[in-house]
Design an enzyme around this catalytic site. Structure first.
Site, PDB file in Angstrom:
ATOM      1  N   SER A 300       0.815  -1.092  -0.310  1.00 29.60           N
ATOM      2  CA  SER A 300      -0.262  -0.040   0.525  1.00 29.60           C
ATOM      3  C   SER A 300       0.837   1.385  -0.009  1.00 29.60           C
ATOM      4  O   SER A 300       1.662   1.820  -1.036  1.00 29.60           O
ATOM      5  CB  SER A 300      -1.065   0.053   1.206  1.00 29.60           C
ATOM      6  OG  SER A 300      -1.954   1.350   1.256  1.00 29.60           O
ATOM      7  N   LYS A 325      -0.721  -4.118  -3.346  1.00 29.91           N
ATOM      8  CA  LYS A 325      -2.400  -4.377  -3.166  1.00 29.91           C
ATOM      9  C   LYS A 325      -2.103  -2.170  -3.760  1.00 29.91           C
ATOM     10  O   LYS A 325      -1.056  -1.347  -2.517  1.00 29.91           O
ATOM     11  CB  LYS A 325      -2.256  -3.447  -1.520  1.00 29.91           C
ATOM     12  CG  LYS A 325      -3.653  -2.235  -1.405  1.00 29.91           C
ATOM     13  CD  LYS A 325      -3.247  -3.251   0.715  1.00 29.91           C
ATOM     14  CE  LYS A 325      -4.681  -2.365   1.165  1.00 29.91           C
ATOM     15  NZ  LYS A 325      -4.771  -1.020   0.631  1.00 29.91           N
ATOM     16  N   GLN A 329      -9.439   2.876   0.449  1.00 30.91           N
ATOM     17  CA  GLN A 329     -10.118   2.496   1.195  1.00 30.91           C
ATOM     18  C   GLN A 329     -10.703   3.730   1.723  1.00 30.91           C
ATOM     19  O   GLN A 329     -10.218   4.527   2.333  1.00 30.91           O
ATOM     20  CB  GLN A 329      -9.593   2.046   2.381  1.00 30.91           C
ATOM     21  CG  GLN A 329      -9.877  -0.054   1.512  1.00 30.91           C
ATOM     22  CD  GLN A 329      -8.912  -0.508   0.731  1.00 30.91           C
ATOM     23  OE1 GLN A 329      -7.385   0.149   1.490  1.00 30.91           O
ATOM     24  NE2 GLN A 329      -8.699  -0.794  -0.131  1.00 30.91           N
TER      25      GLN A 329
END
Length: 534
Positions: A300, A325, A329
């Site tokens: 991320s 990733k 979100q």
């Protein structure tokens, strides 16, 4: 036969009454068989089913757990990173990402159904009370917590609490059979996301970030500023095993490396227009040499930084392929202390790469990918990397080939150090014996450590000799390491001696002392230093 039309109204009335009666009977019979049909209303089908279970199910059920499980399953079917966080988990996550919590200040693990202190947090209430590594918690507020199948969540619930509130803990002191009770006043405990920042040599600095919380950029900048003043011209940024966190913290750090208004990352989703994050400020380290360390645990926000550095040819990426990733979100609070973390967009590196690994076919395979990299040999051999060759991109300055669709592939591959892969090391780590032995050895020999006035002096002068390592092996055998595993003790000597020395340095100079010793024997760090000196 012919029926007089005068009887038609009577016949229709009988038929209507019979229909109503039969309908009533059928409805009652179906209801008795549980065949009441769902009727559309303001309430959802999910609510109806849950109420039906509560009213009719054969056994007693936890209604809240049913709701939680249903929501979690619904989100699970969307993508691997859209999740539901119940109130307790949400509170714990928030504390980690906020960078502090209120409690007694210990790191613990549960071993053989007993809570063991891994280390008291520096400056926290537990350290001030005299609690040390290796101590075991037997009771909390006169309630026995050993041998009762206690969970991490149960421990945190009992030990955490409002600042200035008190909790009584009864400990079995490390290395003794003595029970000691402490009444500890809880306090605000800082959780640092930057583990260390120090000079490896007179021109090379090292900074390690363990996650991206709300305080990460400020912590990083403070370390960067100190090292720059010490003459740092080369930086090793360690993002290994960093699972990510707040994107804005990662982009702020990347801004310290990139000049002008270069794109750091952009995001785009079905309902979200393309949005660019660009360099905005004159960074503190825009011209120095840079190496970024990544591995299969880097995800991320870690991949945002390494992707931007790689795409702009700003530095060298060293290590193993990152997690992969590339989903963004957004957290939505539900109102009862729980929240939904919903994927709303994908992010792309400056060249347009999405580094998100495929997940549509099988979520279980998605989560099992890291284990698969071990089985397939990717963590040991560069040739085993299964990179998506269809998503080919060119870096923006030098035109080098890079790939999307499966994490960040490093410029320089470094295999996993196999010296740690044996049962002796596994059991030593599993029982936290390095920390425990180091604390006890230091506590019993404090006078001998007074001659070391700096971490650098300790690094060059102190050694784990044969006698001390033998003492450590004996301690391990007395504290749970099996005889079968102990046969590997000698071949683990170099690896574990370095770690033991690091934990001793931690007693004197905290995390900077620990990582400065670790760096000496860290092949990836040493390769980074070598590359930066070219």
């Amino acid at each position: 036969m012919n029926i007089n039309k005068a009887f038609y109204p009577f016949i229709f009335a009988v038929i209507l009454a019979s229909g109503i009666f039969l309908g009533y009977k059928i409805q009652n019979r179906n209801a008795a068989k549980g065949k009441t049909f769902y009727q559309s209303s303001d309430n959802s089908k999910l609510d109806y089913i849950l109420r039906l279970i509560e009213a009719k199910y054969v056994d007693t059920v936890d209604q809240q757990k049913l709701y939680d499980d249903a929501i979690a399953k619904m989100l699970e079917n969307l993508d691997p990173h859209s999740v539901y966080l119940p109130p307790m988990e949400m509170k714990h996550e928030a504390e980690i990402m906020e960078g502090n919590f209120e409690g007694i200040g210990i790191e613990f693990s549960i071993l053989k159904d007993t809570i063991q202190v891994v280390t008291p947090i520096s400056g926290g209430p537990s350290e001030q009370a005299g609690i040390s590594a290796g101590d075991k918690i037997i009771k909390i507020n006169d309630t026995t917590v050993a041998g009762v199948k206690i969970t991490n969540e149960m421990v945190m619930k009992r030990l955490k609490g409002p600042k200035d509130s008190k909790v009584k803990v009864t400990m079995l002191k490390s290395g003794t059979k003595k029970l000691v009770s402490y009444t500890i006043k809880r306090d605000k405990i800082p959780l640092y996301s930057v583990d260390a920042g120090f000079m490896i040599d007179n021109q090379t600095g090292y900074i390690k970030i363990n996650r991206f919380s709300k305080t990460t950029y400020q912590e990083f900048y403070e370390k960067l500023e100190v090292l720059t003043k010490k003459g740092m011209q080369r930086l090793v940024l360690d993002l290994r095993q960093n699972p990510g966190g707040f994107m804005e913290q990662a982009t702020a750090i990347a801004d310290e490396f990139l000049d002008g208004n270069k794109t750091i990352v952009y995001t785009e989703g079905r309902t979200m227009p393309r949005t660019y994050d660009k360099a905005r400020t004159a960074g503190l380290f825009e011209t120095g040499k840079l190496a970024v360390l990544i591995d299969e645990g880097s995800a991320s926000a870690s991949e945002i930084i390494s992707g931007a550095v790689q795409d702009w040819d700003r530095g060298v990426i060293i290590g193993r392929r990152s997690f992969g990733k590339g989903l963004v979100q957004q957290e939505y609070e539900i109102g009862d202390g729980s929240s939904v973390r919903l994927t709303i967009a994908k992010y792309f590196t400056p060249t347009g790469r999405s580094i998100q690994r495929p997940y549509e076919e099988n979520v279980a395979d998605y989560y099992g990918d890291i284990n698969k990299r071990y089985k397939d040999g990717e963590v040991f051999n560069k040739d085993s990397i299964k990179q998506e060759k269809k998503e080919v991109f060119k870096t923006l300055i030098k035109g080098r080939t890079v790939y999307g669709g499966g994490g960040i592939t490093p410029d320089i591959y470094m295999p996993l150090d196999t010296s740690m892969l044996n049962s002796f090391v596994s059991e030593v780590y599993g029982l936290s014996l390095l920390q425990e032995f180091a604390y006890n050895y230091y506590a019993g020999n404090k006078a001998a450590f007074t001659k070391y006035t700096s971490a650098e002096q300790f690094k060059t002068s102190f050694t784990i000799d044969n006698a001390l390592y033998a003492q450590f092996i004996k301690y391990c055998s007395e504290h749970g390491v099996s005889k079968e595993a102990s046969v590997h003790a000698e071949k683990s000597k170099v690896f574990l001696s370095n770690k033991l020395k690091a934990f001793l340095a931690k007693q004197l100079w905290k995390s900077d002392g620990f990582y400065s010793i670790i760096a000496q024997d860290d092949k990836m760090v040493q390769r980074a230093v070598l590359e930066l000196k070219k």
